[in-house]
Motif scaffolding. Sequence first.
Motif, PDB file in Angstrom:
ATOM      1  N   MET A 118      22.208  22.523  48.942  1.00  0.00           N
ATOM      2  CA  MET A 118      23.375  23.361  49.083  1.00  0.00           C
ATOM      3  C   MET A 118      24.197  23.274  47.792  1.00  0.00           C
ATOM      4  N   SER A 119      24.665  24.425  47.347  1.00  0.00           N
ATOM      5  CA  SER A 119      25.416  24.491  46.106  1.00  0.00           C
ATOM      6  C   SER A 119      26.691  25.285  46.336  1.00  0.00           C
ATOM      7  N   ASP A 120      27.815  24.714  45.967  1.00  0.00           N
ATOM      8  CA  ASP A 120      29.094  25.406  46.074  1.00  0.00           C
ATOM      9  C   ASP A 120      29.618  25.716  44.689  1.00  0.00           C
ATOM     10  N   ILE A 121      30.354  26.817  44.596  1.00  0.00           N
ATOM     11  CA  ILE A 121      31.049  27.158  43.368  1.00  0.00           C
ATOM     12  C   ILE A 121      32.551  27.156  43.650  1.00  0.00           C
ATOM     13  N   LYS A 122      33.338  27.051  42.614  1.00  0.00           N
ATOM     14  CA  LYS A 122      34.802  27.075  42.737  1.00  0.00           C
ATOM     15  C   LYS A 122      35.291  28.479  42.412  1.00  0.00           C
ATOM     16  N   LEU A 123      36.208  28.981  43.222  1.00  0.00           N
ATOM     17  CA  LEU A 123      36.836  30.275  42.992  1.00  0.00           C
ATOM     18  C   LEU A 123      38.338  30.100  42.973  1.00  0.00           C
ATOM     19  N   LYS A 124      39.009  30.954  42.200  1.00  0.00           N
ATOM     20  CA  LYS A 124      40.468  31.019  42.217  1.00  0.00           C
ATOM     21  C   LYS A 124      40.823  32.395  42.753  1.00  0.00           C
ATOM     22  N   ILE A 125      41.529  32.410  43.885  1.00  0.00           N
ATOM     23  CA  ILE A 125      41.877  33.665  44.552  1.00  0.00           C
ATOM     24  C   ILE A 125      43.392  33.730  44.705  1.00  0.00           C
ATOM     25  N   ILE A 126      43.985  34.801  44.161  1.00  0.00           N
ATOM     26  CA  ILE A 126      45.410  35.029  44.327  1.00  0.00           C
ATOM     27  C   ILE A 126      45.579  35.981  45.502  1.00  0.00           C
ATOM     28  N   ASP A 127      46.290  35.528  46.541  1.00  0.00           N
ATOM     29  CA  ASP A 127      46.435  36.355  47.741  1.00  0.00           C
ATOM     30  C   ASP A 127      47.472  37.457  47.512  1.00  0.00           C
ATOM     31  N   ARG A 128      47.725  38.263  48.515  1.00  0.00           N
ATOM     32  CA  ARG A 128      48.632  39.403  48.386  1.00  0.00           C
ATOM     33  C   ARG A 128      50.097  39.000  48.271  1.00  0.00           C
ATOM     34  N   ASP A 129      50.381  37.713  48.497  1.00  0.00           N
ATOM     35  CA  ASP A 129      51.739  37.203  48.314  1.00  0.00           C
ATOM     36  C   ASP A 129      51.901  36.549  46.939  1.00  0.00           C
TER      37      ASP A 129
END
Length: 110
Positions: free
Chosen positions: A1-12
Amino acid sequence: MSDIKLKIIDRDGVLHEVDAPTDMNMNLMEVVRSYELAPEGTIGICGGMAMCASCQCYIKSDHSLPEKSDDEEAMLAEAFFVEDNSRLGCQIHMQDNLDGLEVELAPEEA
């Protein structure tokens, strides 16, 4: 299993750093839903078929993404708040080369 990191800016405007698996064929819209980064019923309304643009996001990093399909192009042509870096989250599948991807969720349609 391999995970990646994401940066997500929400609607706020809040930045979330999340892990996304690359071995489950998940797309960005599904990752956003799994972390509940948008209110229920406001993202992925069509179920990820590139038919509603509710998962539109802005790509903030310079990752190489697959070309837009004709369906994605057509949907973005009719969507609100479209920018040059707009993509449909349902069309971006989690892969190792997307580690560090930064996106911002587009505003909800009026």
